[in-house]
Design an enzyme around this catalytic site. Structure first.
Site, PDB file in Angstrom:
ATOM      1  N   GLU A  55      50.528  35.459  37.327  1.00 50.94           N
ATOM      2  CA  GLU A  55      49.845  34.667  38.360  1.00 50.94           C
ATOM      3  C   GLU A  55      48.744  35.524  38.979  1.00 50.94           C
ATOM      4  O   GLU A  55      49.019  36.520  39.655  1.00 50.94           O
ATOM      5  CB  GLU A  55      50.836  34.281  39.473  1.00 50.94           C
ATOM      6  CG  GLU A  55      51.945  33.337  39.040  1.00 50.94           C
ATOM      7  CD  GLU A  55      51.590  31.868  39.290  1.00 50.94           C
ATOM      8  OE1 GLU A  55      50.503  31.592  39.844  1.00 50.94           O
ATOM      9  OE2 GLU A  55      52.425  31.018  38.931  1.00 50.94           O
TER      10      GLU A  55
HETATM   11 ZN   LIG Z   1      50.136  27.314  37.938  1.00 53.49          ZN
END
Ligand SMILES: [Zn+2]
Length: 342
Positions: free
Chosen positions: A284
């Site tokens: 992320e």
């Molecule tokens: Zn995502």
């Protein structure tokens, strides 16, 4: 025409990333610099721009980067797959399942260029060890709308935005028969997995803005499979990929990396492909201000190259998976007023 070298910019990685591990028996050729032109593709590319950039990479690589499709989106757009290498260890990267989380996509296009266009002895060695497939921009319908979901106004139920579409990254459940899966983008990735059985799967997303436990701003978070259905060996393999990525992103990309607080639900790609037996990792990238977008693309680029290189020379599998437990837990959200000012 400007020389290609003039466009080859600052994504060069330190040679230390590519140094053969101590004690390796069959040493690879001397590592070559790894870089790619920054201007191959924009930070928020349309599906058409992705198609043009990949076509350029395929052309400049003299066919060493091959283009295909894994399927079609719900609106009929191609789900593009680019492949480089012909080695026995197969890897799968997926970018932009959430259409409004774009930066893995330009990083992947650059990584494909960096692995496929140069033709040094080291590059040839690498491509003989691994085969990398990338589903580039897995949610093109969401990308054109800058939305998380795919486009399916008939969507309803869990993990949907009714009237908008499905959250593709909740529909990889390996326990659901693929024919019963309502999300074409998820079906395509699942079918790709079953055709090729990649040893490693890395899924690139974006998150908000958070602080590290030490007060610095988080630039990336990552997590391995946490479903109880994933076998311990697969979890360990995912944790090894996490450590490899943590080390490379921290030391070479100067990223501030934490552990993502993810759920154990088996429909999430990170869990699903771990349950199926791959070394699976979620990355992320934080949604940093515009002046740090290039930094974030480079972080993902470093992650991709480090994963491929660790798979090619086998160093990845010699990592102590327990080291993943020392990746710090993600801290609190950056307060809104600081986020505004930053
Ligand atoms: Zn995502």
């Amino acid at each position: 025409m400007r020389s290609r070298l003039a466009n080859v910019a600052a994504t060069a990685l330190a040679a230390v990333l590519l140094a053969p591990p101590a004690g390796a028996t069959a040493a690879p050729p001397t590592p070559a610099p790894v870089s790619a032109p920054e201007r191959l593709i924009s930070a928020h590319p349309s599906p058409e721009e992705v198609g043009r950039a990949l076509a350029r990479v395929a052309r400049e690589s003299d066919g060493r980067v091959r283009l295909g499709v894994a399927g079609r989106s719900n609106e009929g757009r191609p789900l593009r797959v680019a492949t480089v290498g012909h080695g026995p260890t197969r890897l799968l990267f997926v970018t932009q399942q959430h259409g409004d989380e774009p930066l893995g996509t330009p990083a992947a296009v650059r990584a494909l260029w960096a692995l496929g266009v140069p033709n040094s002895a080291w590059h040839r060695w690498l491509r003989g060890r691994v085969t990398l497939d990338v589903v580039v921009q897995a949610n093109p319908d969401g990308a054109v709308r800058d939305q998380r979901y795919n486009h399916d106004p008939s969507a309803s139920g869990d993990w949907t935005e009714p009237g908008v579409g499905y959250d593709i990254n909740r529909f990889h459940n390996p326990l659901t028969p693929i024919a019963d899966n309502p999300v074409p983008e998820s079906r395509a990735i699942l079918r790709w997995w079953h055709r090729h059985h990649p040893k490693i799967v890395v899924d690139y997303h974006m998150q908000g803005r958070y602080l590290q436990p030490d007060g610095r701003e988080t630039t990336a978070s990552m997590l391995w499979p946490t479903s109880p259905l994933a076998a311990p060996a697969a979890v360990d393999a995912g944790r090894r990929v996490a450590v490899r990525n943590y080390d490379a992103m921290t030391h070479l990309a100067r990223a501030n990396v934490s552990r993502y607080p993810g759920m154990s639900y088996e429909g999430i790609a990170r869990n699903a492909y771990g349950i199926l037996g791959s070394a699976s990792l979620l990355v992320e990238l934080s949604n940093l201000p515009a002046d740090q977008v290039e930094f974030q693309i480079r972080s993902a680029f470093v992650s991709m190259i480090a994963t491929v290189q660790g798979a090619a020379d086998g160093s990845l599998w010699r990592i102590d998976p327990e080291r993943a437990e020392s990746i710090p837990a993600r801290g609190p959200s950056l307060p809104d007023d600081q986020a505004e000012a930053a």
